[in-house]
Write a protein that holds these residues in place. Structure first.
Motif, mmCIF file in Angstrom:
data_model
loop_
_atom_site.group_PDB
_atom_site.id
_atom_site.type_symbol
_atom_site.label_atom_id
_atom_site.label_comp_id
_atom_site.label_asym_id
_atom_site.label_seq_id
_atom_site.Cartn_x
_atom_site.Cartn_y
_atom_site.Cartn_z
ATOM 1 N N ALA A 23 0.813 -1.211 0.000
ATOM 2 C CA ALA A 23 0.000 0.000 0.000
ATOM 3 C C ALA A 23 0.853 1.271 0.000
ATOM 4 O O ALA A 23 0.586 2.184 -0.771
ATOM 5 C CB ALA A 23 -0.972 -0.010 1.177
ATOM 6 N N PRO A 24 1.930 1.366 0.818
ATOM 7 C CA PRO A 24 2.746 2.574 0.757
ATOM 8 C C PRO A 24 3.371 2.783 -0.617
ATOM 9 O O PRO A 24 3.492 3.899 -1.086
ATOM 10 C CB PRO A 24 3.827 2.332 1.814
ATOM 11 N N SER A 25 3.740 1.709 -1.312
ATOM 12 C CA SER A 25 4.333 1.831 -2.636
ATOM 13 C C SER A 25 3.342 2.332 -3.657
ATOM 14 O O SER A 25 3.701 3.033 -4.578
ATOM 15 C CB SER A 25 4.891 0.480 -3.098
ATOM 16 N N VAL A 26 2.074 1.968 -3.496
ATOM 17 C CA VAL A 26 1.068 2.414 -4.455
ATOM 18 C C VAL A 26 0.927 3.926 -4.394
ATOM 19 O O VAL A 26 0.808 4.584 -5.401
ATOM 20 C CB VAL A 26 -0.281 1.707 -4.193
ATOM 21 N N GLY A 33 7.523 6.018 -13.801
ATOM 22 C CA GLY A 33 7.584 6.195 -15.250
ATOM 23 C C GLY A 33 6.415 5.566 -15.969
ATOM 24 O O GLY A 33 5.468 5.092 -15.369
ATOM 25 N N ALA A 34 6.510 5.552 -17.294
ATOM 26 C CA ALA A 34 5.427 5.051 -18.135
ATOM 27 C C ALA A 34 5.117 3.592 -17.821
ATOM 28 O O ALA A 34 6.008 2.756 -17.784
ATOM 29 C CB ALA A 34 5.808 5.203 -19.600
ATOM 30 N N LEU A 164 1.273 -0.715 -13.138
ATOM 31 C CA LEU A 164 2.292 0.163 -12.554
ATOM 32 C C LEU A 164 3.678 -0.273 -12.993
ATOM 33 O O LEU A 164 3.973 -1.466 -13.045
ATOM 34 C CB LEU A 164 2.189 0.182 -11.023
ATOM 35 N N ASP A 165 4.506 0.682 -13.299
ATOM 36 C CA ASP A 165 5.870 0.388 -13.744
ATOM 37 C C ASP A 165 6.817 0.581 -12.560
ATOM 38 O O ASP A 165 7.072 1.689 -12.128
ATOM 39 C CB ASP A 165 6.240 1.335 -14.878
ATOM 40 N N PHE A 166 7.344 -0.530 -12.043
ATOM 41 C CA PHE A 166 8.245 -0.476 -10.906
ATOM 42 C C PHE A 166 9.710 -0.623 -11.319
ATOM 43 O O PHE A 166 10.585 -0.710 -10.469
ATOM 44 C CB PHE A 166 7.909 -1.600 -9.902
ATOM 45 N N GLU A 167 9.972 -0.652 -12.609
ATOM 46 C CA GLU A 167 11.338 -0.828 -13.081
ATOM 47 C C GLU A 167 12.214 0.326 -12.610
ATOM 48 O O GLU A 167 11.904 1.490 -12.760
ATOM 49 C CB GLU A 167 11.373 -0.892 -14.611
ATOM 50 N N GLY A 168 13.323 -0.041 -11.989
ATOM 51 C CA GLY A 168 14.269 0.959 -11.508
ATOM 52 C C GLY A 168 13.857 1.617 -10.206
ATOM 53 O O GLY A 168 14.557 2.495 -9.713
ATOM 54 N N GLU A 169 12.742 1.214 -9.641
ATOM 55 C CA GLU A 169 12.282 1.797 -8.390
ATOM 56 C C GLU A 169 12.554 0.834 -7.252
ATOM 57 O O GLU A 169 12.523 -0.361 -7.417
ATOM 58 C CB GLU A 169 10.767 2.097 -8.460
ATOM 59 N N GLN A 170 12.812 1.412 -6.095
ATOM 60 C CA GLN A 170 13.003 0.578 -4.911
ATOM 61 C C GLN A 170 11.680 0.495 -4.181
ATOM 62 O O GLN A 170 11.087 1.511 -3.833
ATOM 63 C CB GLN A 170 14.070 1.176 -4.004
ATOM 64 N N VAL A 171 11.202 -0.721 -3.978
ATOM 65 C CA VAL A 171 9.912 -0.920 -3.332
ATOM 66 C C VAL A 171 10.110 -1.514 -1.963
ATOM 67 O O VAL A 171 10.915 -2.365 -1.760
ATOM 68 C CB VAL A 171 9.005 -1.857 -4.187
#
Length: 171
Positions: A23-26, A33-34, A164-171
């Motif tokens: 939930a915090p990541s959302v 990004g796209a 959702l695009d999580f590429e390159g993001e720290q979750v």
């Protein structure tokens, strides 16, 4: 003893776990990004085997179809296998008609038949202009509530999360 419906095992359970776990990541995801286009999911059909321990007890599907007027239909079904129907029959179907882009639901319905109970039909009707959702059960209006502009049902939320695009993001 209360038994959980199979759709919950496959879809709502996953959505609930994902909602609690990320939930915090959302919330942070708004700036990501796209995302992959939801249109690329059209025609997708995922099939699952529902097991009771190691024993196959049912089947479930998730599917996406295109619909007229820039809409998509998201569908989840679950049913017990024939050999287990005599013990505990399950027939469940959820369907959400959403706008493209945005995956904002206009109508969500769920039909449930489990055990020896009669079939129950639940429906959510979203009125985006008025900012309300009407809940109906067995064709009788139960409640009308105000909702935020981005409100979604469980199935639309599941697919929105998938885009959702999580590429390159720290979750």
């Amino acid at each position: 003893m209360r038994k959980a419906p199979p759709i919950a095992w496959v879809v709502l359970g996953v959505v609930s776990v994902l909602t609690v776990a990320v939930a915090p990541s959302v919330v942070v995801a708004e700036g990501f990004g796209a995302a992959p286009a939801i249109r690329s999911l059209a025609g997708e059909r995922l099939e699952f085997v529902i097991r009771w321990g190691m024993i196959p007890a049912g089947r479930a599907t998730l599917e996406v179809e295109t619909a007229p007027r820039e809409r998509m239909v998201l569908r989840a079904t679950a049913r017990s296998l024939q050999w287990i129907d005599w013990m505990y029959l399950v027939r469940e179907r959820m369907e959400s008609t959403v706008t493209v882009p945005g995956l904002l639901p206009e109508r969500f319905f769920k039909t449930t038949r489990d055990g020896r109970h009669r079939t129950r039909v639940e429906e959510l009707l979203f009125d985006r202009r008025a900012g309300t959702v009407t809940y109906r059960r067995d064709e009788q209006e139960q409640a009308s509530l105000e909702v935020t502009p981005g409100a979604r049902d469980a199935l639309a939320s599941f697919y929105a999360f998938r885009t959702l695009d999580f590429e390159g993001e720290q979750v």
